[in-house]
Write an enzyme that holds these catalytic residues in place. Structure first.
Site, PDB file in Angstrom:
ATOM      1  CB  THR A   1      50.252  39.203  43.599  1.00 49.07           C
ATOM      2  OG1 THR A   1      49.318  38.333  42.952  1.00 49.07           O
ATOM      3  CG2 THR A   1      51.069  39.936  42.552  1.00 49.07           C
ATOM      4  CB  CYS A   2      52.018  41.397  48.191  1.00 51.63           C
ATOM      5  SG  CYS A   2      50.505  42.264  47.725  1.00 51.63           S
ATOM      6  CB  SER A   3      54.264  37.010  49.676  1.00 47.40           C
ATOM      7  OG  SER A   3      53.872  37.723  50.818  1.00 47.40           O
TER       8      SER A   3
END
EC number: 1.11.1.27
Length: 157
Positions: A47-49
């Site tokens: 999700t972060c990337s």
């Protein structure tokens, strides 16, 4: 947990620049500035990337047009990883800050223990800071991604 209206705690965050390692005292870095600080559980994670970091990269100009001096991403990773992650996502307008020992995250009371996945990590959140004071704090519920995304912070400015 830190709350709106409170000063950020004294802590140090690391940034690897083209000129070498820089240790930033938080109280100095965010003094006399409007800052958007968002935190992710880990660099290079799904999700972060795929969404969190890219959202701030895309909206950086709009955030700065609303008076934001610094857009900073922090994670319980070292500064080397944060620099590489920023470069992989063209995050040149953002400060990519490492909280390698989680001391900043813990001083905020926003840590979580992911056990064998990665140990102590940051919860996912975003905050608006004005002259070292938290004026907006959006902490995500576990396994959600709504209130800390760039669009939500842009709307709050």
């Amino acid at each position: 947990m830190i709350e709106q209206g409170q000063n950020l705690p004294a802590a140090t965050l690391s940034q690897l620049t083209d000129d070498g390692m820089v240790e930033h005292p938080v109280t100095e870095l965010f003094a006399d500035k409007t800052v958007v600080l968002f935190a992710v559980p880990g660099a290079f994670t799904p999700t972060c990337s795929a969404a969190h970091l890219p959202g701030y990269v895309v909206l950086a100009d709009q955030l700065k047009a609303k008076g934001v001096d610094i857009i900073a991403c922090v994670s319980v990773n070292d500064a080397f990883v944060m620099k590489a992650w920023g470069e992989a996502h063209n995050a040149s307008e953002l400060m990519m800050l490492g909280d390698g020992d989680a001391s900043f995250t813990q001083s905020l009371g926003l840590e979580m223990d992911t056990a064998s996945f990665g140990g102590v990590r940051s919860q996912r959140y975003a905050m608006i800071i004005k002259n070292g004071v938290v004026t907006q704090l959006n902490v995500e519920a576990p396994k959600t991604f709504e209130v800390s995304k760039a669009e939500a912070i842009l709307a709050a400015l």
